[in-house]
Enzyme design. Structure first.
Site, PDB file in Angstrom:
ATOM      1  N   LYS A 269       0.855  -1.190   0.000  1.00 39.72           N
ATOM      2  CA  LYS A 269       0.000   0.000   0.000  1.00 39.72           C
ATOM      3  C   LYS A 269       0.883   1.228   0.000  1.00 39.72           C
ATOM      4  CE  LYS A 269      -4.487   0.578   0.289  1.00 39.72           C
ATOM      5  NZ  LYS A 269      -5.343  -0.466  -0.301  1.00 39.72           N
TER       6      LYS A 269
HETATM    7  N1  GLU Z   1      -7.006  -0.136  -3.691  1.00 36.67           N
HETATM    8  C1  GLU Z   1      -7.693  -1.327  -4.020  1.00 36.67           C
HETATM    9  C2  GLU Z   1      -7.789  -2.243  -2.830  1.00 36.67           C
HETATM   10  O1  GLU Z   1      -7.603  -1.839  -1.706  1.00 36.67           O
HETATM   11  C3  GLU Z   1      -7.134  -1.999  -5.248  1.00 36.67           C
HETATM   12  C4  GLU Z   1      -5.780  -2.600  -5.105  1.00 36.67           C
HETATM   13  C5  GLU Z   1      -5.221  -3.108  -6.443  1.00 36.67           C
HETATM   14  O2  GLU Z   1      -5.949  -3.189  -7.413  1.00 36.67           O
HETATM   15  O3  GLU Z   1      -4.042  -3.386  -6.465  1.00 36.67           O
HETATM   16  O4  GLU Z   1      -8.125  -3.383  -2.978  1.00 36.67           O
END
Ligand code: GLU
Length: 417
Positions: free
Chosen positions: A107
């Site tokens: 993240k």
């Molecule tokens: N931000 C989204 C999540 O928390 C997508 C993450 C992604 O597609 O890598 O799942």
């Protein structure tokens, strides 16, 4: 860390520790999983439109990459912290494992307030952030995606900055891009669509008709807004929605098209006047059948969990329920589909986008949606069966499945050197 604080990392660790005990996790592997693999903190100097220089702080945390490259979104928000990034990166590790896509978890985020920034400032902020973390991302290493307050345009700037550095186009470095540069059809609505498939799966298992239920959605961004539209297209009744400014309620049902129009004009769903104005707390306590938190973390806490009056909660946001609240909801018999399963649709279609980008071979939207439905349904079934078999909540079952899969991968690869 204060025991009772809403610290996201404390809660993520508690969740891991409780499942570790239950599955008899190897203590060495438990220790590895308690520590993110890599945590980057970067300073991002940006020339503002008025000529001043402002320095922002950005993060990228990679929790684990045993099952594949790190994967996870990037959020722009004033409340971003390193502990939040660590927690959300860990959640991504579990999310990818629970639905069986070959990634670890990551993240990223920047502490900033997007409504205060011009488009040019957001572009310069994004490009400089990418250049600060450029050695740590890439199609085989770590693949960012949209998250709170980031969108396809920002993903395009990420792809462009990375590609300029390499000297050729690298679509596989980021997902959630516009389709004109290798984005996948269906990615923008994928998280919401996955939540909808989850709701239909629950309906089948619990034996109710999804079309006759009253839905409440907290959050009207990419996930909440798209979900309102998708459910409405199926004929479901959305009785309330909310965003950071407050909520709107109409027990006869809201028309998402009109709510979106009011939102475009006024900046908030509360600009829609053909409904009763309610507070965020009132929204969460509404008498409804399905409640979908689709905003930020820590919305359902021990303070309000006993006021929630729904049969089912589908966690479209990451970490909307604290562990204490989770226990209260479980005791009250509310059926909760946890975030790592419920909102995995975005990550799943990100996986499809990455595969398409690496192969330069693109699929139809129908194919994307069908494959998404298959994966979501299979994961839901597996978690549901595990929860019935072990007589545990869906959350505990999802964690058991995820942690076991990651632990197995760590075990079979072995500890280097
Ligand atoms: N931000 C989204 C999540 O928390 C997508 C993450 C992604 O597609 O890598 O799942």
């Amino acid at each position: 860390m204060k025991r009772n604080s809403l610290n996201p990392w404390r809660m993520a660790l508690e969740q891991l520790d409780s499942v570790a005990g239950r599955i008899g996790l190897d203590p060495g592997i438990h220790k590895i999983l308690q520590h993110p693999k890599r945590q980057l903190i970067v300073s991002i100097p940006v020339r503002m439109d008025n000529g001043d220089t402002q320095v922002f702080t950005g993060f990228r945390v990679q929790h684990n990459v045993t099952r594949g490259p790190a994967k996870g979104g990037i959020r722009y928000h004033p409340d971003v912290t390193l502990d939040e990034m660590k927690a959300l990166a860990m959640l991504m590790t579990w999310k990818c494992a629970v639905v069986g896509i070959p990634y670890g978890g990551a993240k990223g985020g920047i502490i900033c307030d997007p409504p205060e920034l011009s488009s040019g400032e957001v572009e310069r902020l994004t490009r400089r952030y990418v250049s600060e973390i450029i050695s740590f991302i890439g199609p085989e290493k770590d693949i960012p995606a949209p998250d709170v307050n980031t969108n396809p345009q920002i993903m395009a700037w990420i792809m462009d900055t990375f590609s300029m550095d390499r000297g050729y186009s690298v679509p596989g470095v980021v997902t959630g891009k516009p389709t004109s540069i290798g984005g996948s059809l269906g990615r923008n609505t994928a998280t919401a669509r996955g939540v909808m498939y989850c709701i239909f799966n629950i309906a089948k298992k619990l034996g109710f008709d999804p079309l006759t239920q009253g839905y409440v959605i907290q959050g009207y961004g990419n996930v909440g807004g798209n979900l309102a539209h998708l459910l409405n297209q199926q004929g479901c009744k959305i009785i309330a929605v909310g965003d950071a400014e407050g909520g709107i309620y109409n027990k006869k049902g809201l028309e998402p098209d009109k709510v979106s129009e009011a939102m475009r004009e006024s900046g908030s769903v509360i600009g829609f006047t053909d409904a009763e104005r309610i507070t965020n707390q009132e929204l969460l306590a509404l008498d409804c059948d399905v409640l979908v938190p689709a905003a930020l973390e820590n919305q359902i806490t021990e303070q309000n969990a006993d006021k929630v009056k729904t049969k089912v909660i589908v966690e479209a946001a990451n970490g909307p329920t604290t562990p204490e609240a989770s226990g209260i909801l479980e005791d009250r018999g509310i059926f909760v589909v946890p975030d790592i399963l419920a909102n995995a649709g975005g990550a799943i279609v990100s996986y499809f986008e990455w595969v398409q980008g690496i192969q330069f071979y693109f699929w139809s939207e129908r194919e994307v949606n069908l494959k998404l439905r298959d994966i979501m349904t299979h994961a839901f079934e597996t978690v549901f069966n595990l929860s019935s078999e072990h007589k545990v909540s869906m959350r505990t079952a999802a964690y058991m499945l995820a942690v076991e899969k990651v632990a197995e991968a760590i075990k079979v690869r072995g500890l280097y050197p």
